[in-house]
Design an enzyme around this catalytic site. Structure first.
Site, PDB file in Angstrom:
ATOM      1  N   GLY A  34      17.512 -41.710 -17.544  1.00  0.00           N
ATOM      2  CA  GLY A  34      18.687 -41.064 -16.969  1.00  0.00           C
ATOM      3  C   GLY A  34      19.403 -42.033 -16.055  1.00  0.00           C
ATOM      4  O   GLY A  34      18.887 -43.106 -15.725  1.00  0.00           O
ATOM      5  N   LEU A  35      20.580 -41.661 -15.629  1.00  0.00           N
ATOM      6  CA  LEU A  35      21.387 -42.512 -14.761  1.00  0.00           C
ATOM      7  C   LEU A  35      20.719 -42.726 -13.407  1.00  0.00           C
ATOM      8  O   LEU A  35      19.858 -41.950 -12.985  1.00  0.00           O
ATOM      9  CB  LEU A  35      22.759 -41.881 -14.541  1.00  0.00           C
ATOM     10  CG  LEU A  35      23.708 -41.821 -15.744  1.00  0.00           C
ATOM     11  CD1 LEU A  35      24.906 -40.929 -15.420  1.00  0.00           C
ATOM     12  CD2 LEU A  35      24.164 -43.210 -16.155  1.00  0.00           C
ATOM     13  N   SER A  36      21.130 -43.773 -12.721  1.00  0.00           N
ATOM     14  CA  SER A  36      20.694 -43.972 -11.339  1.00  0.00           C
ATOM     15  C   SER A  36      21.142 -42.782 -10.498  1.00  0.00           C
ATOM     16  O   SER A  36      22.303 -42.360 -10.573  1.00  0.00           O
ATOM     17  CB  SER A  36      21.327 -45.267 -10.792  1.00  0.00           C
ATOM     18  OG  SER A  36      20.990 -45.450  -9.439  1.00  0.00           O
TER      19      SER A  36
ATOM     20  N   SER B 276      16.564 -47.199 -18.374  1.00  0.00           N
ATOM     21  CA  SER B 276      16.413 -47.528 -19.808  1.00  0.00           C
ATOM     22  C   SER B 276      17.637 -47.063 -20.589  1.00  0.00           C
ATOM     23  O   SER B 276      17.552 -46.118 -21.378  1.00  0.00           O
ATOM     24  CB  SER B 276      15.126 -46.932 -20.386  1.00  0.00           C
ATOM     25  OG  SER B 276      14.885 -45.608 -19.972  1.00  0.00           O
TER      26      SER B 276
ATOM     27  N   SER C 145      19.908 -39.760 -10.889  1.00  0.00           N
ATOM     28  CA  SER C 145      19.767 -38.516 -11.652  1.00  0.00           C
ATOM     29  C   SER C 145      18.597 -37.666 -11.168  1.00  0.00           C
ATOM     30  O   SER C 145      18.566 -36.460 -11.386  1.00  0.00           O
ATOM     31  CB  SER C 145      19.588 -38.824 -13.142  1.00  0.00           C
ATOM     32  OG  SER C 145      18.419 -39.600 -13.352  1.00  0.00           O
TER      33      SER C 145
ATOM     34  N   LYS D 103      15.211 -39.009 -11.574  1.00  0.00           N
ATOM     35  CA  LYS D 103      14.039 -39.419 -12.365  1.00  0.00           C
ATOM     36  C   LYS D 103      12.806 -39.648 -11.496  1.00  0.00           C
ATOM     37  O   LYS D 103      11.727 -39.112 -11.758  1.00  0.00           O
ATOM     38  CB  LYS D 103      14.329 -40.721 -13.132  1.00  0.00           C
ATOM     39  CG  LYS D 103      15.452 -40.660 -14.119  1.00  0.00           C
ATOM     40  CD  LYS D 103      15.618 -41.974 -14.861  1.00  0.00           C
ATOM     41  CE  LYS D 103      15.861 -43.160 -13.948  1.00  0.00           C
ATOM     42  NZ  LYS D 103      17.086 -43.042 -13.125  1.00  0.00           N
ATOM     43  N   SER D 104      12.962 -40.496 -10.481  1.00  0.00           N
ATOM     44  CA  SER D 104      11.807 -40.862  -9.656  1.00  0.00           C
ATOM     45  C   SER D 104      11.268 -39.670  -8.878  1.00  0.00           C
ATOM     46  O   SER D 104      10.049 -39.514  -8.730  1.00  0.00           O
ATOM     47  CB  SER D 104      12.189 -41.996  -8.690  1.00  0.00           C
ATOM     48  OG  SER D 104      12.482 -43.179  -9.409  1.00  0.00           O
TER      49      SER D 104
END
Length: 311
Positions: free
Chosen positions: A152-154, A226, A156, A158-159
């Site tokens: 996903g985008l920065s 990615s 978003s 994810k982390s």
């Protein structure tokens, strides 16, 4: 199509999966070392990767020029790696050693060339069989190893979601490890920038690390932008069926910019930060991820609960 390269009767052949070749690029997009393509050679089609560009050849002077990529109609000497060994004979006719590269997603022809010779490293390295395998390690840990890949985008989320998921799995006594994009760039990938070629190499390295961790019997969580489908497909192909779970953390660009806790989007918009995904570098969303999380309608905790139900 399992026919190997035909060899000339009476000559000794050798089996290898690494070669030097001369390649003329025909793709609309530049050649990216580390990206997977399909190679068609002597009626056999398998996966292939250009691992290095040794030099570009000036068509007018024949001079050898430094190059990190090849653009359309450019020719260069490259190192090729194939996913399966090929039978090679130094005495083969050049016509037997000609190949075509195609894009794995579109089938478009992106290059053509000729194998020059086997790289010595290909014949010096043999796979070492070990007594303890992935199944034994999995039984010991009492879990099915997996690679859970967040994209996903920065900004978003994810982390955040990956971290919460690992915390939950840890509480259930699962053996896990979280590979985070920012953290990896402090060590393993600290020599890489953010050009498209560097992003390709970044994902190649992380994919190989994740594969080793799954082989160790772990549940590995990978949290990386990615941005390119080709590299996510390459990562998937390193694992057996069912071991790779792609999770698309779907957050709109405007929402990611609104969060912008690192101030990266503001820098990218002002031109101070080049090759930033979503601004001046593309993001290719997954077409059919195993799990699709829309963060505007789900809290991080709710997202983790949805993931756990679908794993």
């Amino acid at each position: 199509m399992n026919t190997p390269i035909e060899t000339t009767t009476g000559y000794q052949s050798e089996t290898a999966n690494q070669f030097e070749a001369e390649l003329t690029w025909a793709g609309k997009q530049p050649l990216m070392p580390g990206r997977q393509y399909r190679i068609n050679l002597a009626c056999r089609e398998i996966l292939a990767t250009v691992t290095a560009i040794k030099y570009r050849i000036d068509v007018l002077t024949g001079a050898h020029l430094a190059a990190r990529t090849l653009n359309i109609n450019e020719t260069g000497k490259v190192n090729l790696y194939t996913s399966e060994p090929l039978i090679f004979n130094r005495q083969s006719n050049k016509s037997d050693l000609k190949f075509v590269l195609t894009d794995g997603q579109t089938g478009e022809k992106v290059g053509a060339g000729t194998i020059d010779f086997v790289l010595r490293r290909a014949t010096n390295i043999q796979w070492q069989n070990l007594a303890i395998d992935k199944n034994a390690r999995s039984v010991q840990k009492q879990q099915a190893p997996k690679c859970i890949w967040f994209t996903g985008l920065s900004g978003s989320g994810k982390s955040t979601i990956a971290n919460l998921l690992e915390k939950h799995l840890h509480q259930e006594s699962k053996h896990t490890y979280l590979l985070d994009g920012d953290n990896i760039r402090h060590g393993l990938c600290r020599d890489l920038g953010f050009t498209e070629a560097d992003r390709v190499e970044n994902i190649r390295r992380v994919s190989e690390v994740a594969r080793l961790m799954v082989d160790a019997g772990l549940i590995v969580l990978v949290s990386f932008i990615s941005p390119f489908r080709s590299e996510r497909r390459m990562a998937r192909e390193l694992f057996t069926v069912g071991e790779f779970v792609e999770i698309f953390i779907d957050t709109s660009l405007s929402e990611c910019e609104r969060r912008d806790v690192k101030g990266l989007y503001a820098k990218a918009r002002s031109g101070k930060l080049k090759n930033f995904t979503g601004i001046d570098s593309p993001y290719e969303p997954p077409v059919s991820p195993e799990i699709h999380i829309q963060t505007t309608s789900l809290s991080p905790q709710a997202a983790v609960e949805k993931i756990l139900k679908q794993l």
